[in-house]
Design an enzyme around this catalytic site. Structure first.
Site, PDB file in Angstrom:
ATOM      1  N   ASP A 177       0.856  -1.186   0.000  1.00 19.62           N
ATOM      2  CA  ASP A 177       0.000   0.000   0.000  1.00 19.62           C
ATOM      3  C   ASP A 177       0.895   1.239   0.000  1.00 19.62           C
ATOM      4  O   ASP A 177       1.303   1.732   1.047  1.00 19.62           O
ATOM      5  CB  ASP A 177      -0.913  -0.004   1.225  1.00 19.62           C
ATOM      6  CG  ASP A 177      -1.908   1.154   1.201  1.00 19.62           C
ATOM      7  OD1 ASP A 177      -1.675   2.123   0.443  1.00 19.62           O
ATOM      8  OD2 ASP A 177      -2.899   1.101   1.942  1.00 19.62           O
ATOM      9  N   HIS A 182       0.517   8.359   3.064  1.00 18.17           N
ATOM     10  CA  HIS A 182       1.129   7.735   4.238  1.00 18.17           C
ATOM     11  C   HIS A 182       2.608   8.069   4.389  1.00 18.17           C
ATOM     12  O   HIS A 182       3.234   7.659   5.369  1.00 18.17           O
ATOM     13  CB  HIS A 182       0.961   6.215   4.164  1.00 18.17           C
ATOM     14  CG  HIS A 182      -0.472   5.787   4.134  1.00 18.17           C
ATOM     15  ND1 HIS A 182      -1.357   6.046   5.164  1.00 18.17           N
ATOM     16  CD2 HIS A 182      -1.199   5.130   3.186  1.00 18.17           C
ATOM     17  CE1 HIS A 182      -2.543   5.566   4.858  1.00 18.17           C
ATOM     18  NE2 HIS A 182      -2.480   5.015   3.667  1.00 18.17           N
TER      19      HIS A 182
END
Length: 271
Positions: A177, A182
């Protein structure tokens, strides 16, 4: 604008997202365990001679499915976030091998200004469902779907402390991911957050590890898991996790950071 991009959110219901075979090694499973909080002393999670693969590792192998929906233009990948996750374990994952999966859009809920896309992934080892919260995609006249789960009214049976590491998001993203929010401050800001935040699945898996320890269960014996991501967790945060349940067969849980709920409606069973 393509025809698929112009498709109203409700028309994505039932759309097939294809099939994929994903290969992985023992190294990948060990890296995953470390990324979600396993200790070097958890030899059956981090040592290949004793390795048992965490069932939640499968969710990293299936990340292609929600990504496929975003890449086809169903929603804006810069602002959509992971709303909740369900996982049903059908069989233990091998230490290494190839995992065949199929995916589809199981449901689309109309929340007014936003929509929730449910992406279901099936394999011989698990069935998993992502709920993706997509701002700006609602208002198509569909059903609102189920309400958010409420906190149990019973007294808390156990309260746990779960620490996250400052580099945890940077480590976890290596497992597949790699959404920029992030790791990149500008991407996090575009998603409405002050700084890069931890993947919801990392928070959920790390919490599940601690719940298993408290209830005397092995985390690799996970059978079912569900949780809603109510607010972001930032790397380095400490979570206070409340648990309700007499044994590992059925545990409800929720987590907060400084009184701010971050995981709600959590349920987990081991056995």
């Amino acid at each position: 604008m393509t025809a698929e991009t112009a498709r109203p959110a409700g028309e994505w219901r039932g759309v097939e997202l294809g099939s994929r075979v994903v290969d992985y090694t023992e190294r990948d499973a060990i890296l995953y365990a470390l990324a979600v909080g396993a200790a070097a002393t958890d030899l059956d999670l981090v040592f290949e001679e004793r390795l048992r693969v965490l069932p939640t590792f499968a969710l990293t192998l299936a990340q292609w499915a929600p990504d496929a929906l975003g890449s086809r233009g169903a929603f804006d990948i810069r602002t959509a976030v992971h709303g909740s996750q369900r996982l049903e374990v059908l069989a233990p994952l091998p230490r290494s091998g190839s995992l065949a999966m199929t995916a589809s859009v199981a449901e689309v809920w109309d929340k007014g200004s936003s929509a929730i896309f449910e992406v279901a992934v099936e394999s011989d080892y698990f069935v998993a469902t992502w709920a993706l919260f997509a701002p700006g995609c609602g208002g198509f006249g569909g059903e609102r779907g189920p309400s958010s789960p409420k906190r149990p009214e019973a007294p808390v049976d156990h309260r746990l402390d779960v620490a996250t590491a400052p580099n945890q998001a940077a480590l976890y993203r290596l497992l597949g991911d790699r959404h920029h929010m992030h790791i990149d401050p500008e991407a996090a800001e575009a998603a409405g957050q002050p700084r890069p935040f931890l993947h919801g699945l990392c928070t959920l898996a790390g919490t599940t590890l601690e719940v298993a320890r408290r209830y005397g269960a092995h985390p690799a014996d996970l059978r079912r898991l569900e949780g809603r991501f109510a607010a972001p967790v930032f790397p380095g945060d400490r979570l206070s996790v409340d648990c309700w349940g007499a044994d590992a067969n059925a545990v409800a849980f929720g987590a907060a950071v400084a009184e701010r709920a971050v995981l709600t409606g959590g349920t987990v069973s081991f056995g």
